[in-house]
Design a protein around this motif. Structure first.
Motif, short mmCIF file in Angstrom:
data_model
loop_
_atom_site.label_atom_id
_atom_site.label_comp_id
_atom_site.label_asym_id
_atom_site.label_seq_id
_atom_site.Cartn_x
_atom_site.Cartn_y
_atom_site.Cartn_z
N GLY A 53 0.84 -1.20 0.00
CA GLY A 53 0.00 0.00 0.00
C GLY A 53 0.87 1.24 0.00
O GLY A 53 2.10 1.15 0.11
N PRO A 54 0.25 2.42 -0.08
CA PRO A 54 1.02 3.66 -0.15
C PRO A 54 1.42 4.22 1.21
O PRO A 54 2.14 5.22 1.27
CB PRO A 54 0.04 4.62 -0.85
CG PRO A 54 -1.31 4.13 -0.42
CD PRO A 54 -1.19 2.63 -0.29
N PHE A 55 0.99 3.60 2.31
CA PHE A 55 1.15 4.24 3.61
C PHE A 55 2.61 4.44 4.01
O PHE A 55 2.97 5.46 4.57
CB PHE A 55 0.42 3.43 4.69
CG PHE A 55 -1.06 3.39 4.51
CD1 PHE A 55 -1.80 4.56 4.44
CD2 PHE A 55 -1.73 2.18 4.39
CE1 PHE A 55 -3.17 4.53 4.27
CE2 PHE A 55 -3.10 2.14 4.22
CZ PHE A 55 -3.82 3.32 4.14
N ALA A 56 3.47 3.45 3.74
CA ALA A 56 4.87 3.57 4.16
C ALA A 56 5.53 4.78 3.51
O ALA A 56 6.25 5.55 4.17
CB ALA A 56 5.64 2.29 3.81
N PRO A 65 -11.94 3.05 -11.34
CA PRO A 65 -10.69 3.57 -11.90
C PRO A 65 -10.49 5.01 -11.42
O PRO A 65 -11.44 5.80 -11.39
CB PRO A 65 -10.94 3.53 -13.41
CG PRO A 65 -12.13 2.65 -13.61
CD PRO A 65 -12.95 2.76 -12.37
N ALA A 66 -9.27 5.34 -11.04
CA ALA A 66 -9.05 6.65 -10.41
C ALA A 66 -7.67 7.18 -10.75
O ALA A 66 -6.74 6.42 -11.04
CB ALA A 66 -9.20 6.52 -8.89
N PRO A 67 -7.51 8.50 -10.69
CA PRO A 67 -6.18 9.09 -10.89
C PRO A 67 -5.23 8.64 -9.77
O PRO A 67 -5.64 8.57 -8.61
CB PRO A 67 -6.44 10.60 -10.81
CG PRO A 67 -7.91 10.76 -10.99
CD PRO A 67 -8.53 9.52 -10.45
N PRO A 68 -3.98 8.36 -10.09
CA PRO A 68 -3.06 7.88 -9.04
C PRO A 68 -2.86 8.88 -7.92
O PRO A 68 -2.68 8.49 -6.76
CB PRO A 68 -1.77 7.61 -9.82
CG PRO A 68 -1.90 8.36 -11.11
CD PRO A 68 -3.35 8.42 -11.42
N GLU A 69 -2.91 10.18 -8.26
CA GLU A 69 -2.68 11.18 -7.21
C GLU A 69 -3.82 11.19 -6.19
O GLU A 69 -3.64 11.55 -5.02
CB GLU A 69 -2.48 12.57 -7.80
CG GLU A 69 -3.69 13.20 -8.47
CD GLU A 69 -3.84 12.83 -9.94
OE1 GLU A 69 -4.60 13.54 -10.62
OE2 GLU A 69 -3.19 11.87 -10.38
N ALA A 70 -5.03 10.75 -6.61
CA ALA A 70 -6.17 10.70 -5.69
C ALA A 70 -5.95 9.63 -4.63
O ALA A 70 -6.34 9.78 -3.46
CB ALA A 70 -7.45 10.44 -6.46
N VAL A 71 -5.32 8.53 -5.02
CA VAL A 71 -5.06 7.44 -4.08
C VAL A 71 -4.05 7.89 -3.03
O VAL A 71 -4.23 7.64 -1.83
CB VAL A 71 -4.56 6.20 -4.83
CG1 VAL A 71 -4.25 5.07 -3.87
CG2 VAL A 71 -5.59 5.75 -5.87
N ILE A 72 -2.99 8.55 -3.47
CA ILE A 72 -1.99 9.06 -2.53
C ILE A 72 -2.61 10.08 -1.59
O ILE A 72 -2.36 10.08 -0.37
CB ILE A 72 -0.80 9.69 -3.30
CG1 ILE A 72 -0.07 8.62 -4.13
CG2 ILE A 72 0.16 10.38 -2.33
CD1 ILE A 72 0.59 7.54 -3.31
#
Length: 286
Positions: free
Chosen positions: A159-162, A211-218
């Motif tokens: 995941g992106p948390f680290a 489906p979503a923009p990658p920056e939205a996930v971060i």
């Protein structure tokens, strides 16, 4: 007869499937290249095999089900190169064969929707290698092949948390860019559902509903952690490796209707918000 799954290439997705099947009484054999990884697999209840090694895989004769999770390379499909004749000779003996591919075979659709019937027009060399590998597997007569085109994979440890916590996460913004993604547990349940309902020749997109923009996930990961939003970086001027930049060469939205309609799948994590919330809860429990 005991149901025996042989995973050729026992990576992240294959291990997720094993964790689902082992409690149901399956025997799972998994190949790996390293002794260290073999110890990890054994600890999970998977019988490890160091391969490539000498000669053909004896476990092929013991397997009722076969999962191929090895990426092709410039030289072609390595599993078929090493074991193609052996697999073809006993093709009809398998109850189910799965090949893990990628939605990269569809190429760039500028944010448009694709489904399993969309013509394959990969725009990266990795995508073209996968397209050729799919065709090579499909050409084996009598093989009960099922192809799974996976979107971007995330899950425990992926995941992106680290990166958000470490301050190394990047919000690369490319207008109109969207990706489809899927949680590893949903990959596992799709594969298990296909094993329960074999349909040789079937192709399935494996992705979530959003489906979503990658920056939205971060951004959402930072919000869940209560940390500052990583600064936005323009894709055109951002410093990126060629590999990282290549991921932005394609933008598409991937339909997943077939896994729901034909396999009866209800996604555990239908969007990245549900998936990230679960990952964070698991981290906090640990």
């Amino acid at each position: 007869m005991m149901r025996t799954l042989l995973c050729i290439g026992t990576g992240y997705s294959a291990q997720a499937l094993a964790r689902r099947l082992l409690p149901e009484g399956w025997r799972v054999i998994g190949t790996t290249r390293s002794a260290e990884k073999a110890r990890v697999l054994a600890a999970e209840g998977i019988e490890p095999l160091i391969w490539p090694g000498y000669g053909p895989l004896p476990a092929l004769a013991e397997a009722s089900h076969l999962l191929i999770s090895v990426a092709p390379g410039p030289e072609g499909e390595p599993v078929l190169a090493a074991l193609g004749a052996q697999i073809a000779a006993q093709a009809s003996r398998f109850d189910w064969v799965g090949y893990l591919s990628t939605t990269g075979v569809y190429g760039d659709h500028q944010g448009g929707w694709v489904d399993e019937g969309t013509p394959l027009m990969p725009s990266t060399e990795r995508g073209r290698q996968r397209q050729r590998a799919e065709a090579a597997w499909a050409a084996i007569p009598g093989l009960p092949l099922h192809i799974f085109r996976l979107a971007g994979i995330y899950g425990p440890g992926r995941g992106p948390f680290a990166k958000v916590r470490a301050g190394t996460a990047r919000r690369i913004v490319k207008p109109g860019q969207v990706f489809s993604r899927v949680h590893a547990e949903d990959i596992a349940q799709v594969l298990a559902a296909s094993i329960a309902r074999p349909n040789p020749g079937a192709i399935y997109n494996v992705c979530d509903d959003d489906p979503a923009p990658p920056e939205a996930v971060i951004a959402h990961a930072a919000e869940l952690l209560g940390l500052p939003l990583p600064p936005a970086e323009d894709f055109a001027t951002a410093e990126m490796t060629p590999m990282a930049r290549s991921f932005y060469a394609e933008s598409k939205r991937v339909r997943n209707d077939r896994i729901k309609r034909e396999l009866g799948v209800t996604l555990i994590y239908p969007d990245y918000r549900a998936g990230l919330a679960a990952l964070l809860a698991e981290e906090q429990d640990d």
